[in-house]
Design an enzyme around this catalytic site. Structure first.
Site, short mmCIF file in Angstrom:
data_model
loop_
_atom_site.label_atom_id
_atom_site.label_comp_id
_atom_site.label_asym_id
_atom_site.label_seq_id
_atom_site.Cartn_x
_atom_site.Cartn_y
_atom_site.Cartn_z
N ASP A 136 70.09 -20.26 -28.05
CA ASP A 136 69.75 -21.53 -27.40
C ASP A 136 70.95 -22.11 -26.65
O ASP A 136 70.79 -23.04 -25.85
CB ASP A 136 69.33 -22.57 -28.46
N GLN A 193 63.62 -24.26 -33.94
CA GLN A 193 62.89 -25.11 -32.99
C GLN A 193 63.16 -26.59 -33.29
O GLN A 193 63.04 -27.04 -34.43
CB GLN A 193 61.38 -24.81 -33.07
N LYS A 232 57.07 -18.15 -27.63
CA LYS A 232 58.37 -17.44 -27.66
C LYS A 232 58.20 -16.11 -28.40
O LYS A 232 58.71 -15.08 -27.96
CB LYS A 232 59.43 -18.31 -28.36
N1 GUN Z 1 62.77 -27.98 -28.41
C1 GUN Z 1 62.53 -28.25 -27.13
N2 GUN Z 1 63.19 -27.38 -26.32
C2 GUN Z 1 63.84 -26.53 -27.14
C3 GUN Z 1 64.69 -25.40 -26.92
O1 GUN Z 1 64.98 -24.99 -25.78
N3 GUN Z 1 65.17 -24.80 -28.04
C4 GUN Z 1 64.87 -25.22 -29.30
N4 GUN Z 1 65.41 -24.57 -30.32
N5 GUN Z 1 64.10 -26.27 -29.54
C5 GUN Z 1 63.59 -26.91 -28.46
#
Ligand code: GUN
Length: 287
Positions: free
Chosen positions: A120, A97, A53
């Protein structure tokens, strides 16, 4: 062979275009969008996602601010960091995350992020707006799935869509997006009776269950479009989806691969959400 829905290629195109859009806006505003990425602990899979990311941000002109917190961080310390980031004008998006260690309250953390910085799309305000068909920050994986279906001109109106998996991150928001496109949507899960039979009704089958090669041809109507959200490791350690790709590909009309399908689209949508959050917070629009 079915049409291979190449999420990786599409995501790359979207990221390149986004990079140019950000460059243009930057030349007008003199500032760059910023994304704060918080990781608690050092789960290897999370570390890979977070690194990807952050790299993707840098490549398209979004400034990324990384926060690596120790596994033992307290709820209060994490909430304090989010509060600081909420107030920081350079930070347009905040992502923590998931999953978090067990001693932390994931719900409280996701709801502490300001809705306008919730790239998100996990905040109740954004989920509520999404369920009312309103403009909002949409969860990235569902947004990526819809973008792929549209890019490949897959008809949605009146189509029967079955989603396996009822998570807040994927299954439930996909329902809202597909309803808005006038599809007829069914959500299935581990307690669903006759899951294969239900799935065989689907014109579009979306699997988000996290079980390696679970979806066999028994679940798929010949000619259906199959979207595989799963990222699993098989017994040999190979990364595979929820769908048994080889056998299902022989009857589907279109299918996403794993890797190289939904995953890269999720990141592309996170970048887009961050740019949208930046535009809104700075009261600017693209020309
Ligand atoms: N863990 C797995 N997928 C995601 C996501 O799309 N966003 C976040 N913040 N954590 C995750």
């Amino acid at each position: 062979m079915p049409i291979l829905i190449k999420g990786k290629e599409l995501a790359q195109e979207l990221r390149e275009t986004l990079g140019k859009r950000i460059e243009k806006t930057k030349s007008q505003t003199g500032s760059a969008p910023g994304l704060a990425v918080i990781q608690v602990g050092s789960d290897p899979a999370s570390s890979i996602y977070v690194r990807n990311k952050q790299k993707a941000c840098q490549a398209c002109g979004i400034k990324s601010y990384g926060y690596e917190l120790p596994e033992e961080v307290s709820q209060a310390e994490l909430m304090e960091l989010i509060d600081t980031l909420n107030q920081d004008a350079k930070v347009n998006g905040i992502l923590c995350q998931l999953p978090l260690p067990d001693h932390l309250d994931e719900f409280a953390v996701t709801q502490a992020i300001l809705p306008e910085k919730d790239v998100d799309g996990f905040h109740a305000v954004n989920i509520g707006l999404l369920s009312m068909g309103r403009d909002c920050l949409v969860p990235c994986t569902p947004a990526g799935i819809l973008a792929m279906l549209k890019a490949y001109d897959i008809p949605l109106k009146g189509q029967r869509c079955v989603i396996i998996g009822r998570s807040n991150i994927v299954g439930k928001p996909v329902v809202q997006l597909m309803l808005k496109e006038h599809a007829t949507v069914t959500i299935a899960h581990s307690r669903t009776r006759d899951l294969p039979g239900l799935c065989r009704n689907a014109d579009i089958l979306i699997s988000a269950i996290g079980k390696a090669r679970f979806v066999s041809p028994e679940y798929v109507k010949p000619g259906a479009v199959v979207i595989d959200v799963g990222i699993n490791r098989d017994d040999a350690g190979k990364v595979v989806g929820d769908v048994d790709f080889t056998s299902v590909a022989s009857i589907a009309s279109a299918i996403t691969p794993v890797p190289g399908g939904v995953g890269p689209m999720t990141i592309a949508m996170l970048l887009e959400n961050t740019f949208q959050a930046y535009l809104k917070q700075n009261n600017v629009s693209e020309e």
